[in-house]
Design a protein around this motif. Structure first.
Motif, PDB file in Angstrom:
ATOM      1  N   LEU A 342     -13.692 -21.402   1.810  1.00 16.43           N
ATOM      2  CA  LEU A 342     -12.386 -20.807   1.591  1.00 16.43           C
ATOM      3  C   LEU A 342     -12.517 -19.373   1.082  1.00 16.43           C
ATOM      4  N   VAL A 343     -13.507 -19.127   0.249  1.00 13.80           N
ATOM      5  CA  VAL A 343     -13.732 -17.778  -0.268  1.00 13.80           C
ATOM      6  C   VAL A 343     -14.128 -16.838   0.866  1.00 13.80           C
ATOM      7  N   ARG A 344     -15.036 -17.305   1.732  1.00 13.83           N
ATOM      8  CA  ARG A 344     -15.459 -16.465   2.859  1.00 13.83           C
ATOM      9  C   ARG A 344     -14.284 -16.159   3.783  1.00 13.83           C
ATOM     10  N   GLU A 345     -13.466 -17.158   4.040  1.00 12.16           N
ATOM     11  CA  GLU A 345     -12.314 -16.945   4.908  1.00 12.16           C
ATOM     12  C   GLU A 345     -11.346 -15.939   4.293  1.00 12.16           C
ATOM     13  N   PHE A 346     -11.129 -16.056   2.991  1.00  9.97           N
ATOM     14  CA  PHE A 346     -10.224 -15.138   2.310  1.00  9.97           C
ATOM     15  C   PHE A 346     -10.749 -13.711   2.379  1.00  9.97           C
ATOM     16  N   HIS A 347     -12.023 -13.507   2.042  1.00  7.59           N
ATOM     17  CA  HIS A 347     -12.585 -12.157   2.041  1.00  7.59           C
ATOM     18  C   HIS A 347     -12.612 -11.561   3.448  1.00  7.59           C
ATOM     19  N   ALA A 348     -12.819 -12.399   4.454  1.00  4.83           N
ATOM     20  CA  ALA A 348     -12.823 -11.892   5.826  1.00  4.83           C
ATOM     21  C   ALA A 348     -11.447 -11.340   6.197  1.00  4.83           C
ATOM     22  N   ARG A 349     -10.402 -12.061   5.802  1.00  4.86           N
ATOM     23  CA  ARG A 349      -9.050 -11.599   6.114  1.00  4.86           C
ATOM     24  C   ARG A 349      -8.709 -10.323   5.339  1.00  4.86           C
ATOM     25  N   VAL A 350      -9.067 -10.296   4.051  1.00  5.43           N
ATOM     26  CA  VAL A 350      -8.750  -9.126   3.241  1.00  5.43           C
ATOM     27  C   VAL A 350      -9.541  -7.907   3.709  1.00  5.43           C
ATOM     28  N   ASN A 351     -10.799  -8.103   4.078  1.00  5.76           N
ATOM     29  CA  ASN A 351     -11.616  -6.979   4.558  1.00  5.76           C
ATOM     30  C   ASN A 351     -11.063  -6.404   5.854  1.00  5.76           C
ATOM     31  N   ARG A 352     -10.549  -7.264   6.705  1.00  8.00           N
ATOM     32  CA  ARG A 352      -9.946  -6.778   7.938  1.00  8.00           C
ATOM     33  C   ARG A 352      -8.703  -5.943   7.621  1.00  8.00           C
ATOM     34  N   PHE A 353      -7.958  -6.347   6.588  1.00  8.92           N
ATOM     35  CA  PHE A 353      -6.789  -5.585   6.149  1.00  8.92           C
ATOM     36  C   PHE A 353      -7.225  -4.261   5.526  1.00  8.92           C
ATOM     37  N   ALA A 354      -8.274  -4.316   4.690  1.00  5.54           N
ATOM     38  CA  ALA A 354      -8.711  -3.125   3.955  1.00  5.54           C
ATOM     39  C   ALA A 354      -9.247  -2.044   4.883  1.00  5.54           C
ATOM     40  N   ARG A 355      -9.779  -2.429   6.026  1.00  6.87           N
ATOM     41  CA  ARG A 355     -10.347  -1.432   6.947  1.00  6.87           C
ATOM     42  C   ARG A 355      -9.280  -0.517   7.523  1.00  6.87           C
ATOM     43  N   VAL A 356      -8.053  -0.991   7.616  1.00  2.58           N
ATOM     44  CA  VAL A 356      -6.994  -0.181   8.210  1.00  2.58           C
ATOM     45  C   VAL A 356      -5.954   0.259   7.174  1.00  2.58           C
ATOM     46  N   TYR A 357      -6.039  -0.290   5.972  1.00  2.00           N
ATOM     47  CA  TYR A 357      -5.100   0.088   4.915  1.00  2.00           C
ATOM     48  C   TYR A 357      -5.529   1.413   4.278  1.00  2.00           C
ATOM     49  N   VAL A 358      -4.571   2.271   3.968  1.00  2.00           N
ATOM     50  CA  VAL A 358      -4.845   3.572   3.358  1.00  2.00           C
ATOM     51  C   VAL A 358      -4.227   3.591   1.970  1.00  2.00           C
ATOM     52  N   SER A 359      -5.075   3.721   0.959  1.00  2.00           N
ATOM     53  CA  SER A 359      -4.601   3.782  -0.416  1.00  2.00           C
ATOM     54  C   SER A 359      -3.915   5.116  -0.687  1.00  2.00           C
ATOM     55  N   LEU A 360      -3.132   5.184  -1.755  1.00  2.00           N
ATOM     56  CA  LEU A 360      -2.544   6.451  -2.173  1.00  2.00           C
ATOM     57  C   LEU A 360      -3.648   7.465  -2.431  1.00  2.00           C
ATOM     58  N   GLN A 361      -3.514   8.615  -1.829  1.00  2.00           N
ATOM     59  CA  GLN A 361      -4.578   9.610  -1.867  1.00  2.00           C
ATOM     60  C   GLN A 361      -4.446  10.533  -3.077  1.00  2.00           C
ATOM     61  N   GLU A 362      -5.564  10.833  -3.689  1.00  2.00           N
ATOM     62  CA  GLU A 362      -5.600  11.753  -4.821  1.00  2.00           C
ATOM     63  C   GLU A 362      -6.281  13.065  -4.439  1.00  2.00           C
ATOM     64  N   ASP A 363      -6.290  13.362  -3.122  1.00  2.00           N
ATOM     65  CA  ASP A 363      -6.921  14.599  -2.663  1.00  2.00           C
ATOM     66  C   ASP A 363      -5.929  15.744  -2.549  1.00  2.00           C
ATOM     67  N   GLY A 364      -4.720  15.523  -3.026  1.00  2.00           N
ATOM     68  CA  GLY A 364      -3.698  16.551  -2.973  1.00  2.00           C
ATOM     69  C   GLY A 364      -2.693  16.363  -1.861  1.00  2.00           C
ATOM     70  N   SER A 365      -2.995  15.537  -0.873  1.00  2.00           N
ATOM     71  CA  SER A 365      -2.095  15.371   0.263  1.00  2.00           C
ATOM     72  C   SER A 365      -0.840  14.579  -0.094  1.00  2.00           C
ATOM     73  N   GLU A 366      -0.872  13.805  -1.187  1.00  2.00           N
ATOM     74  CA  GLU A 366       0.303  13.029  -1.592  1.00  2.00           C
ATOM     75  C   GLU A 366       0.707  13.348  -3.031  1.00  2.00           C
ATOM     76  N   ASP A 367       0.327  14.500  -3.493  1.00  2.00           N
ATOM     77  CA  ASP A 367       0.658  14.892  -4.861  1.00  2.00           C
ATOM     78  C   ASP A 367       2.143  15.149  -5.055  1.00  2.00           C
ATOM     79  N   ASP A 368       2.880  15.349  -3.964  1.00  2.00           N
ATOM     80  CA  ASP A 368       4.310  15.584  -4.102  1.00  2.00           C
ATOM     81  C   ASP A 368       5.087  14.289  -4.271  1.00  2.00           C
TER      82      ASP A 368
END
Length: 682
Positions: A342-368
Motif C-alpha cells: 500500500l505504501v508503494r502504491e501510494f508513493h507511486a501515485r504521489v510521485n506521478r503527481f509531483a512530476r507535473v505539479y509546480v510549487s509556488l515559486q520563490e524565484d521572483g516570478s510569483e512575488d506579486d
C-alpha cells in the motif's frame, strides 16, 4: 469492580458538507434594538451601533483563499478548520468551493494530454465555479443593508415634544440643503464601499480529489493556472476581492506515514459502515418478502461494537478522491503497520503527481502574488505579500493547526455550593458532592487519559482561575516521567494495575490519590535510574503529566451586578434585563458584566494554543465557556451554544483528525446531583 458509566460514543450525524457558514442574522445584538429607535429625547438615533466582539467580522473585505498542494497533505481538513474558525470567532461569512464537485464527469488522468473534449469540459467547469464564486461574493443580504443604516437619514414622525419639533424643523432645513449635494454626503446603494460595512466574505477553494482534478483551472497546480485564477478575480474591479494562495507542503516521512495511517483507518471504518448498512438493508428486504408471504422472521440480537462515523469522505470535505476502501479493508485491521504494498502504491501515485505539479515559486516570478507556504504544519511558514488584518490572522491560525489526531476532554467543575443554592457566578468552593467528583476524576484520569490505546502518552491539564475548577483538579496526579518512556521500547505500555487496597474511580476511598499514584509510579513503573544520575540530579529531559495551567480566559461568564443572585432574584430586581436576556441569550450583556460574545473574544487566543497541541488535553472549566468550546470543536453554530446542557460530573471526550469528523464519547463519573442549578440560565 464497578466502572464509570459510559454514556456511549456519539458520532456526529452524517450530514452534507457545510457549504456556507454565514454570520449571525443581525449585525448587532438584539438586546440593543430598543436603543436604536427614535424617541422624543433622541429623534435621530444611531441606526447601527459599532460591532461588538465576535460580530466585527473581517472589516467587510472579500477574500478568496485557494488551498493547493500534493495529495494526502490535509488540504481539505485545513479548509474546513479555517472556515469554522473565521465564522465562529470573527463572524465572517465563509463558503467552501470543492473543485472536484465541479468536474462533472470522468477526470483526465495525470500524465495524459487533455483532449479537445476534455479542454471544453475543463473550461465549462471553471466558468461554473467562477459564476458561483462571484454570486457569493457579490450577494448583499439583509444584514449588509442594515449594517449600512448609518448612511441614511431617518426622519422622525408624529413628534410630540417641543424639543422633537425643533429637531424636525432642523432636519427639514438639512434635507433641503442635502437635495443638491446628496451624492457627496451619502454612499450610493450600488457603491462597492457600502458593501464593506457587512461582516466580510471569505471563499475557500480546495479540492477533495487532488489526483482527478489536477488539470482543473481552479486547482492551481501550475504557475499558469494560478496566474489565471488571480487575474480572474482581480480583473473584476466591482468584486473587490483579494486572492491568497495557501500551499501545504509535507516533506517529513513520519508525518506522511501518520497521514496515510489515519486515512486508511478512516476508509476502513467507512467500509465497515457501508457493509453494515448493506447487511441491514438486505435483512430488511428479506424480512419484507417473508412477511409478505406470512412467514415470521426471528430477530437477531444486536451485535455489540463501536458505531461507525458514517458518510463519505467527500461529504465532509476530508477526502482525497482516491478510493482506499477496498485496499484498506483487507490491508489494515488493528495493526499500526502499513502494508508495504500500500505504501508503494501510494508513493507511486504521489510521485506521478509531483512530476507535473509546480510549487509556488520563490524565484521572483510569483512575488506579486499573496501566498502562504505551510511546511510540515507550522514547523516553517513562508509568507509573501501578507499585509492586513485578515491575512495575518490566517497566517497565525495556519501556523498552529495540523491534521494529526486531537483528543480533547471537557469537564465542568464539580458541584459547587452556589450550584446547590441555584446562584450565578461567584467564586464558591465545592459542595460535598463536588469534592467526591474531584476524587473520582483523579482516579479516572490515569487509566483513561494517561494511556491512549494502551500506550503511555503525554497529556495536559487546563483550569480556570476560579477555585471550584482548581479544587476539581486538585487530586489529579502529576507524575514526573522521563521523556524516553514515551518513545522507547521499554517504556510503559499498559495502564497501572490496581492492588487489592485500591479502588475504582467510581467508588473512591479516602486518602490522597495524587500521592498514592505518584508513589506507585516511581516505585514500580519508573525505575530510579530513569529519574536521576549518580548525584541525584536529573540527567535527561522529563515531562510532568497533567501539569496544571491556570487561565483566566477560561473563567465563567461574569454576571456583573447579577453575581451571586438566583434567577428568580434577577427577574425580581432586573425584570427588563431578564426579559431581554431571554430573547437574546448570546448577545445580551449582564449589567456591568459579560455576554457570550465577550467570552468568544477571550477564548480566541486559547483556541490557537489548543489547536497546536498533539497531546490529549483535559479542560476543567464552566458551563458557558464549555458550551462555546464544545460547539466549535464539534462543528455546531455558536447560536446553539446557550441552549446546550453541559452536565455536572461528566467528562466529554472529543476526537478528530484530518480525515475523521469530530466524534464524542461521554463518561458519567457521579455522584448523583441536581442538574437544575442556577448555571442553567447562564
Amino acid at each position: 469492580r464497578r466502572e464509570p458509566q459510559r454514556q456511549g460514543r456519539r458520532s456526529m450525524e452524517p450530514r452534507p458538507r457545510v457549504e456556507s457558514s454565514g454570520a449571525l442574522n443581525d449585525v448587532y445584538v438584539k438586546s440593543q434594538e430598543h436603543l436604536l429607535r427614535p424617541t422624543s429625547e433622541n429623534p435621530l438615533p444611531t441606526s447601527v451601533p459599532p460591532p461588538s466582539a465576535g460580530m466585527a467580522g473581517l472589516i467587510g473585505v472579500r477574500h478568496v483563499l485557494i488551498v493547493i498542494g500534493l495529495p494526502e497533505r490535509g488540504k481539505c481538513f485545513i479548509a474546513q478548520r479555517l472556515s469554522k474558525y473565521l465564522y465562529f470567532f470573527h463572524g465572517a461569512e465563509v463558503k467552501l468551493f470543492d473543485v472536484a464537485e465541479y468536474m462533472g464527469c470522468q477526470p483526465v488522468d495525470i500524465g495524459h494530454a487533455a483532449q479537445p473534449q476534455d479542454e471544453c469540459r475543463i473550461e465549462a467547469s471553471a466558468n461554473t465555479l467562477t459564476r458561483d464564486l462571484k454570486l457569493f461574493l457579490n450577494s448583499s443580504g439583509e444584514a449588509a443593508r442594515r449594517a449600512g443604516g448609518n448612511m441614511t437619514v431617518p426622519v422622525p414622525r408624529n413628534c410630540q415634544t417641543a424639543q422633537a419639533r425643533a429637531a424636525e424643523r432642523a432636519m427639514a432645513a438639512a434635507r433641503e440643503e442635502i437635495q443638491n449635494t446628496e451624492q457627496h454626503l451619502l454612499v450610493d446603494e450600488a457603491d462597492r464601499r457600502r458593501k464593506n460595512v457587512d461582516s466580510g466574505k471569505v471563499a475557500i477553494i480546495f479540492t477533495s480529489d487532488g489526483m482527478g482534478s489536477f488539470y482543473e483551472k481552479w486547482a492551481c497546480t501550475s504557475k499558469e493556472r494560478r496566474r489565471w485564477a488571480a487575474e480572474t478575480i482581480q480583473s473584476d474591479k466591482r468584486l473587490g476581492a483579494k486572492v491568497i494562495f495557501i500551499e501545504v507542503i509535507v516533506n517529513s516521512a513520519k508525518l506522511m506515514e501518520q497521514n496515510l495511517l489515519s486515512k486508511i483507518r478512516h476508509e476502513r471504518r467507512l467500509s465497515r459502515g457501508a457493509e453494515a448498512r448493506d447487511s441491514r438493508d438486505s435483512r430488511q428486504s428479506r424480512e419484507g418478502e417473508e412477511n409478505a408471504r406470512g412467514i415470521a422472521v426471528p430477530s437477531s440480537p444486536a451485535t455489540p461494537g463501536r458505531p461507525t462515523r458514517a458518510s463519505s469522505s467527500r461529504n465532509h470535505g476530508y477526502g482525497s478522491g482516491y478510493d482506499w476502501s477496498a485496499a484498506a479493508a483487507e490491508a489494515l485491521e488493528e495493526s499500526d503497520d502499513i502494508p508495504p504494498r500500500l505504501v508503494r502504491e501510494f508513493h507511486a501515485r504521489v510521485n506521478r503527481f509531483a512530476r507535473v505539479y509546480v510549487s509556488l515559486q520563490e524565484d521572483g516570478s510569483e512575488d506579486d502574488l499573496s501566498y502562504i507556504k505551510l511546511i510540515n504544519y507550522g514547523d516553517k511558514v513562508v509568507t509573501n505579500r501578507m499585509h492586513g488584518y485578515l491575512r495575518m490572522r490566517i497566517a497565525q491560525f495556519l501556523s498552529v493547526i495540523h491534521p494529526t489526531p486531537h483528543v480533547i476532554y471537557l469537564s465542568r467543575h464539580g458541584q459547587s455550593e452556589y450550584n446547590v443554592l441555584g446562584k450565578l457566578g461567584g467564586n464558591p468552593p465545592l459542595s460535598p458532592a463536588g469534592q467526591e467528583y474531584a476524587r473520582r476524576l483523579a482516579q479516572w484520569v490515569p487509566r483513561h487519559i494517561f494511556y491512549q490505546h494502551g500506550v503511555l502518552t503525554k497529556c495536559r491539564l487546563w483550569t480556570s482561575s476560579l477555585q471550584r475548577t482548581i479544587l476539581t483538579a486538585t487530586h489529579i496526579p502529576h507524575p514526573i516521567v522521563p521523556a524516553s518512556s514515551f518513545d522507547s521500547p521499554d517504556g510503559i505500555s499498559s495502564p497501572p494495575r490496581r492492588g487489592s487496597h485500591e479502588t475504582d474511580a467510581a467508588t473512591p476511598s479516602g486518602g490522597t490519590p495524587s500521592h498514592r499514584f505518584r508513589s506507585r509510579q516511581r516505585s514500580r513503573q519508573l525505575p530510579p535510574r530513569y529519574l536521576q544520575g549518580d548525584e541525584g540530579v536529573l540527567n535527561e529531559p522529563v515531562w510532568e503529566q497533567m501539569s496544571p495551567r491556570v487561565y483566566r480566559n477560561l473563567d465563567e461568564i461574569f454576571a456583573g451586578e447579577c453575581e451571586g443572585m438566583t434567577y428568580e432574584e434577577i427577574q425580581h430586581s432586573f425584570p427588563s434585563e431578564a426579559k431581554m436576556r431571554a430573547t437574546d441569550k448570546i448577545g445580551f450583556r449582564y449589567p456591568r458584566g459579560e455576554s457570550y460574545l465577550d467570552i468568544l473574544a477571550r477564548l480566541d487566543p486559547l483556541v490557537h494554543e489548543l489547536e497546536s497541541y498533539h497531546e490529549p488535553l483535559l479542560l476543567v472549566s464552566h458551563q458557558a465557556v464549555l458550551r462555546l468550546l464544545y460547539c466549535y470543536l464539534t462543528g455546531r453554530t455558536r447560536a446553539q451554544a446557550p441552549k446546550l446542557s453541559m452536565p455536572l460530573h461528566t467528562v466529554i471526550r472529543i476526537t478528530y483528525d484530518g480525515w475523521t469528523p469530530p466524534t464524542e464519547e461521554r463518561f458519567y463519573l457521579g455522584p448523583e446531583c441536581s442538574q437544575t442549578d442556577g448555571q442553567t440560565h447562564l
